[in-house]
Design an enzyme around this catalytic site. Structure first.
Site, PDB file in Angstrom:
ATOM      1  CE  LYS A  33       0.591   1.744   4.358  1.00  0.00           C
ATOM      2  NZ  LYS A  33       1.679   2.718   4.339  1.00  0.00           N
ATOM      3  CB  VAL A  37      12.094  -5.446   4.783  1.00  0.00           C
ATOM      4  CG1 VAL A  37      12.053  -5.420   6.298  1.00  0.00           C
ATOM      5  CG2 VAL A  37      11.791  -6.836   4.240  1.00  0.00           C
ATOM      6  N   GLY A  52       9.844  -0.257   4.353  1.00  0.00           N
ATOM      7  CA  GLY A  52       9.902   0.723   3.266  1.00  0.00           C
ATOM      8  C   GLY A  52       8.769   1.731   3.265  1.00  0.00           C
ATOM      9  CB  ALA A  63       1.668  -1.530   4.853  1.00  0.00           C
ATOM     10  N   GLY A  64       4.424  -3.863   4.010  1.00  0.00           N
ATOM     11  CA  GLY A  64       4.620  -5.246   3.572  1.00  0.00           C
ATOM     12  C   GLY A  64       4.287  -6.253   4.676  1.00  0.00           C
ATOM     13  N   GLY A  65       4.770  -6.007   5.873  1.00  0.00           N
ATOM     14  CA  GLY A  65       4.508  -6.928   6.988  1.00  0.00           C
ATOM     15  C   GLY A  65       3.019  -6.994   7.311  1.00  0.00           C
ATOM     16  CB  SER A  66       0.410  -4.359   7.512  1.00  0.00           C
ATOM     17  OG  SER A  66       1.055  -3.652   8.545  1.00  0.00           O
ATOM     18  CB  ALA A  67       0.597  -6.680   2.702  1.00  0.00           C
ATOM     19  CG  ASP A 113      -0.454   0.465   8.085  1.00  0.00           C
ATOM     20  OD1 ASP A 113      -1.204   1.415   8.332  1.00  0.00           O
ATOM     21  OD2 ASP A 113       0.781   0.582   7.922  1.00  0.00           O
TER      22      ASP A 113
END
Ligand code: C5P
Length: 317
Positions: A20, A112, A114, A117-121, A153
Site C-alpha cells: 500500500k 522491508v 519501506g 506496509a509489507g509486513g501488514s499485508a 495497517d
C-alpha cells in the site's frame, strides 16, 4: 476478501498480498495510548508478497526474498513467533478455537521497512489463507477485528483498493476511485522504523519546526481528485504529514524526490513513513519511461513501475 471456499482445504492455499501507499496521510497529535489519530487514504498497488499456507503439525514459517536473510546470515525480518504472520496465525486459531497447525511460506517482494506496509499485508494475507486452510469461515467483520489487533495497517490489507483510514488507521472504509493510476516506486538506502518517524514528527512539531496540529489534515482534496480520475488532479492533491519527519531522518530523500520530479513525475512524495518514494506518472507508458530514467539516475537502490488500485489480500486460484 472472502475465499468462498467450503470446508477445510487439504492443498496449498496461495494468497496475494499487495503493498500500500498513502495518497493522503494526515497525522494528528500523539494520543494517550501511544498512537496518532489519522485521516489517511490508503491505495493498494501491484507490488505484492505471496503467502502460501499448507497443512502442517504446529506452526512453521519460511521467508524468502530480499531482506529476509540467507544461509550465511540473518535478515531484517524474523521468522519466529515475533513475525506478524506467526501472530496472525495464532490469533485466528485462538479466535476460531482450532489448533494452529500450518506450514507458512512468505515470498517477499515488497521492500522491508519501506513505508509500503509489507509486513501488514503479509499478516492480512495469512488471515485469509488460514481461514481457507482451516475452514474457519470467519466473517468479514471477524477478520477485520483480528486484523486491527495485529496492527494499524492490517485491516486495509484485507480491504485493498482505495480506502479511507481513521482512528489509528485501523478503521477502513472503501473510497470511490474512478481511474487507474501509474506510479514508480523508488527505494533508497536502508529502511526506516515507523515509530521513529512518528517520534521525529512529534519532535519537529514540539520545536515548532513544522506547524503543530489539533487533528489530522482532512483528506477532502485527495478524495475529490480520486473521484475526478485524472493523474494531474491526483498529483496536485497528494499529501503526507510524515514527509518532513522522514526527510529530517533521511536528508538524501530530498534528492530522490527531486530526481523523480526532474525525470517527469507529475508529483513525488514519501510513501507512508518512508523511505520509499512514490512518483506519479501521467500514464502507463510514462511510468515505464520514468522507471527507466530513475533506474539510471543513481539515487535509488530499486525502482518498480506499479499500477493501482488493486484488490486486497485474495486467494490465487
Ligand atoms: O499499529 P502498528 O503496530 O503498525 O504501529 C507501530 C507503531 O507505529 C506504534 O507502536 C506507534 O508507535 C506508531 N503508530 C502511531 N500512530 C498510528 C500508527 C502507528 O504512532 N496511527
Amino acid at each position: 476478501m472472502s475465499s468462498g471456499a467450503t470446508g477445510t482445504a487439504r492443498e496449498a492455499v496461495v494468497v496475494r498480498a499487495p503493498a500500500k501507499m498513502n495518497v493522503h496521510l494526515g497525522v494528528g497529535p500523539l494520543r494517550a495510548d501511544g498512537f496518532h489519530g489519522l485521516a489517511t487514504v490508503y491505495f493498494a498497488v501491484s507490488l505484492h508478497d505471496t503467502v502460501t499456507a499448507r497443512p502442517g503439525e504446529g506452526l512453521s514459517l519460511r521467508l524468502s526474498g530480499e531482506g529476509t536473510g540467507t544461509a550465511s546470515g540473518p535478515g531484517q525480518v524474523p521468522s519466529d513467533r515475533t513475525n506478524l504472520v506467526w501472530r496472525a496465525a495464532e490469533l485466528l486459531a485462538e479466535s476460531a478455537g482450532v489448533r494452529p497447525d500450518a506450514d507458512l511460506e512468505v515470498a517477499k517482494n515488497i521492500p522491508v521497512a519501506g513505508g509500503l506496509a509489507g509486513g501488514s499485508a503479509d499478516a492480512a494475507a495469512t488471515l485469509v489463507a488460514l481461514d481457507v486452510l482451516w475452514g474457519t469461515r470467519a466473517g468479514r467483520e471477524d477478520l477485520l477485528r483480528l486484523a486491527a489487533q495485529l496492527g494499524s495497517d492490517v485491516p486495509f490489507g484485507l480491504v485493498g483498493g482505495v480506502a479511507l483510514g481513521t482512528g489509528r488507521g485501523e478503521h477502513v472504509s472503501p473510497v470511490l476511485a474512478a481511474g487507474r493510476w501509474h506510479w514508480v516506486l523508488g527505494m533508497a538506502g536502508e529502511g526506516l522504523s515507523t515509530p521513529a518517524v512518528y517520534g521525529e514528527l512529534d519532535r519537529l512539531r514540539a520545536e515548532g519546526r513544522v506547524p503543530d496540529v489539533t487533528g489530522p489534515t482532512p483528506p477532502d482534496p485527495v478524495l475529490a481528485a480520486l473521484r475526478a480520475g485524472t493523474a494531474a488532479e491526483l498529483a496536485a492533491a497528494l499529501s503526507n504529514d510524515m514527509q518532513p519527519a522522514a526527510l529530517n531522518l533521511r536528508p538524501d530523500l530530498r534528492r530522490a524526490l527531486r530526481a523523480a520530479e526532474d525525470a517527469g513525475a507529475l508529483a513525488a512524495l514519501v510513501s507512508g513513513s518512508g523511505p520509499t518514494v512514490a512518483a506519479l506518472a501521467p500514464d502507463e507508458q510514462g511510468a515505464v519511461r520514468l522507471a527507466a530514467e530513475l533506474a539510471g539516475a543513481g539515487v535509488f537502490r530499486t525502482v518498480r513501475a506499479v499500477t493501482g488500485p488493486v484488490p486486497g489480500a485474495h486467494v490465487v486460484p
